[in-house]
Design an enzyme around this catalytic site. Structure first.
Site, PDB file in Angstrom:
ATOM      1  N   ARG A 104       0.852  -1.179   0.000  1.00 12.33           N
ATOM      2  CA  ARG A 104       0.000   0.000   0.000  1.00 12.33           C
ATOM      3  C   ARG A 104       0.889   1.229   0.000  1.00 12.33           C
ATOM      4  O   ARG A 104       1.707   1.393   0.909  1.00 12.33           O
ATOM      5  CB  ARG A 104      -0.832  -0.064   1.292  1.00 12.33           C
ATOM      6  CG  ARG A 104      -2.095   0.686   1.245  1.00 12.33           C
ATOM      7  CD  ARG A 104      -2.935   0.327   2.443  1.00 12.33           C
ATOM      8  NE  ARG A 104      -2.373   0.823   3.691  1.00 12.33           N
ATOM      9  CZ  ARG A 104      -3.108   1.284   4.686  1.00 12.33           C
ATOM     10  NH1 ARG A 104      -4.425   1.281   4.595  1.00 12.33           N
ATOM     11  NH2 ARG A 104      -2.551   1.709   5.794  1.00 12.33           N
ATOM     12  N   ASP A 200       1.027  -2.355  12.203  1.00 14.94           N
ATOM     13  CA  ASP A 200       1.389  -2.837  10.869  1.00 14.94           C
ATOM     14  C   ASP A 200       1.712  -4.331  10.952  1.00 14.94           C
ATOM     15  O   ASP A 200       2.744  -4.728  11.499  1.00 14.94           O
ATOM     16  CB  ASP A 200       2.597  -2.043  10.340  1.00 14.94           C
ATOM     17  CG  ASP A 200       2.884  -2.410   8.891  1.00 14.94           C
ATOM     18  OD1 ASP A 200       3.086  -3.603   8.601  1.00 14.94           O
ATOM     19  OD2 ASP A 200       2.892  -1.494   8.047  1.00 14.94           O
ATOM     20  N   ASP A 203       5.127  -5.581   9.438  1.00 18.30           N
ATOM     21  CA  ASP A 203       6.285  -5.201  10.250  1.00 18.30           C
ATOM     22  C   ASP A 203       6.337  -6.019  11.545  1.00 18.30           C
ATOM     23  O   ASP A 203       7.410  -6.434  11.983  1.00 18.30           O
ATOM     24  CB  ASP A 203       6.226  -3.705  10.584  1.00 18.30           C
ATOM     25  CG  ASP A 203       6.638  -2.848   9.394  1.00 18.30           C
ATOM     26  OD1 ASP A 203       7.296  -3.372   8.483  1.00 18.30           O
ATOM     27  OD2 ASP A 203       6.290  -1.657   9.383  1.00 18.30           O
TER      28      ASP A 203
HETATM   29  O1  LIG Z   1      -6.983  -2.577   3.017  1.00 12.39           O
HETATM   30  P1  LIG Z   1      -5.774  -1.769   2.665  1.00 12.39           P
HETATM   31  O2  LIG Z   1      -5.978  -0.310   2.940  1.00 12.39           O
HETATM   32  O3  LIG Z   1      -5.284  -2.011   1.278  1.00 12.39           O
HETATM   33  O4  LIG Z   1      -4.631  -2.159   3.699  1.00 12.39           O
HETATM   34  C1  LIG Z   1      -4.341  -3.477   4.021  1.00 12.39           C
HETATM   35  C2  LIG Z   1      -3.029  -3.915   3.456  1.00 12.39           C
HETATM   36  O5  LIG Z   1      -1.958  -3.191   4.117  1.00 12.39           O
HETATM   37  C3  LIG Z   1      -1.022  -4.132   4.653  1.00 12.39           C
HETATM   38  O6  LIG Z   1      -0.017  -4.412   3.745  1.00 12.39           O
HETATM   39  P2  LIG Z   1       1.243  -3.422   3.508  1.00 12.39           P
HETATM   40  O7  LIG Z   1       0.968  -2.464   2.414  1.00 12.39           O
HETATM   41  O8  LIG Z   1       1.645  -2.831   4.822  1.00 12.39           O
HETATM   42  O9  LIG Z   1       2.329  -4.413   2.966  1.00 12.39           O
HETATM   43  P3  LIG Z   1       3.178  -5.502   3.797  1.00 12.39           P
HETATM   44  O10 LIG Z   1       2.244  -6.641   4.085  1.00 12.39           O
HETATM   45  O11 LIG Z   1       4.277  -5.845   2.871  1.00 12.39           O
HETATM   46  O12 LIG Z   1       3.663  -4.839   5.068  1.00 12.39           O
HETATM   47  C4  LIG Z   1      -1.878  -5.334   4.926  1.00 12.39           C
HETATM   48  O13 LIG Z   1      -1.157  -6.518   5.092  1.00 12.39           O
HETATM   49  C5  LIG Z   1      -2.809  -5.368   3.744  1.00 12.39           C
HETATM   50  O14 LIG Z   1      -2.280  -6.029   2.612  1.00 12.39           O
HETATM   51  O1  LIG Z   2      -3.906  -1.072  10.483  1.00  7.59           O
HETATM   52  C1  LIG Z   2      -3.360  -1.479   9.433  1.00  7.59           C
HETATM   53  C2  LIG Z   2      -3.754  -1.049   8.158  1.00  7.59           C
HETATM   54  C3  LIG Z   2      -3.115  -1.548   7.061  1.00  7.59           C
HETATM   55  N1  LIG Z   2      -2.115  -2.435   7.227  1.00  7.59           N
HETATM   56  C4  LIG Z   2      -1.735  -2.873   8.438  1.00  7.59           C
HETATM   57  O2  LIG Z   2      -0.813  -3.695   8.550  1.00  7.59           O
HETATM   58  N2  LIG Z   2      -2.352  -2.373   9.519  1.00  7.59           N
HETATM   59 MG   LIG Z   3       2.773  -3.573   6.173  1.00 10.57          MG
END
Ligand SMILES: O=P(O)(O)OC[C@H]1O[C@H](OP(=O)(O)OP(=O)(O)O)[C@H](O)[C@@H]1O
Ligand SMILES: O=c1cc[nH]c(=O)[nH]1
Ligand SMILES: [Mg+2]
Length: 209
Positions: A104, A200, A203
């Site tokens: 995202r 997150d 993370d």
């Molecule tokens: O519903 P949304 O607003 O799209 O947000 C949710 C997304 O955000 C996070 O991923 P992130 O972008 O942090 O990637 P990551 O899993 O690599 O940390 C999470 O794991 C989802 O995939």
């Molecule tokens: O709260 C949130 C929203 C998006 N992605 C995450 O990992 N946490």
């Molecule tokens: Mg993430």
């Protein structure tokens, strides 16, 4: 319209409280996400088709039911979805696993695609998309769109924590997709994070920050 199934089982809620805690470290976070995923797999597979079979017990013939062997695919949205795969595979070890890479964008909150590798026969499989977080819904909507473009017909979404905004957006864009969630939280904050949420997920799973 999508069915929205909130899994408010005591074991799930207890474990969810552990991963929400900001003092829970990556090791325990990973272990507990895996455990919750196994518990959710039990609910998600509730409607798998069954067939009648006769089994010889040591005493007599038992008229039983067994799963018809419907093919499954588990598709995590990278990265955080990876944390849910092993827990699900404990209950459905023969499932194939596809991967969809999305992150995202921090300022626009729009999902950006970077990877897609799916089982060849994805159109014949019952697909279970997994991602712990459903925030704006953008990532799940995009991932399911990518799957449908490649032929997937029967899709479920499984997550741990959702914002009402994400549930609404996903069910409006993909009304044929049922949504299984451990908890529907209050709202999104101005940064697109789920409140109270768990932070997150990627993370926290992988110790990056
Ligand atoms: O519903 P949304 O607003 O799209 O947000 C949710 C997304 O955000 C996070 O991923 P992130 O972008 O942090 O990637 P990551 O899993 O690599 O940390 C999470 O794991 C989802 O995939
Ligand atoms: O709260 C949130 C929203 C998006 N992605 C995450 O990992 N946490
Ligand atoms: Mg993430």
């Amino acid at each position: 319209m999508s069915r929205i199934i909130e899994i408010n089982h005591p074991l799930v809620l207890h474990k969810l409280a552990i991963i929400r805690d900001k003092n829970t470290g990556s090791k325990e976070f990973r272990e507990v996400v895996e455990e919750i995923s196994t518990l959710m797999a039990y609910e998600v597979t509730r409607d798998l088709p069954m067939e009648e079979v006769d089994i010889e017990t040591p005493v007599a013939t038992a008229h039983c039911k067994m799963i018809t062997g419907k093919k499954l695919a588990i598709v995590p949205i990278l990265r955080a979805g990876i944390g849910m795969v092993d827990g699900m595979l404990k209950l459905v070890p023969a499932a194939k696993v596809g991967h969809i890479g999305l992150y995202r964008d921090e300022s626009t909150l729009q999902p950006v695609e970077y990877f897609c590798k799916l089982p060849k026969d994805i159109e014949e499989r019952e697909v279970i998309v997994v991602d712990p977080m459903l925030a704006t819904g953008g990532s799940a909507i995009d991932a399911i769109h990518m799957l449908k473009k490649r032929g997937a017909k029967s899709i479920k979404f499984v997550g741990l924590v959702a914002a009402p905004e994400g549930i609404k957006a996903l069910s409006e864009k993909h009304p044929d997709v049922d949504i299984f969630i451990a908890s529907i939280d209050e709202k999104l904050n101005e940064h697109g994070y789920i409140v109270p949420g768990l932070g997150d997920a990627g993370d926290r799973l992988f110790g990056t920050k």
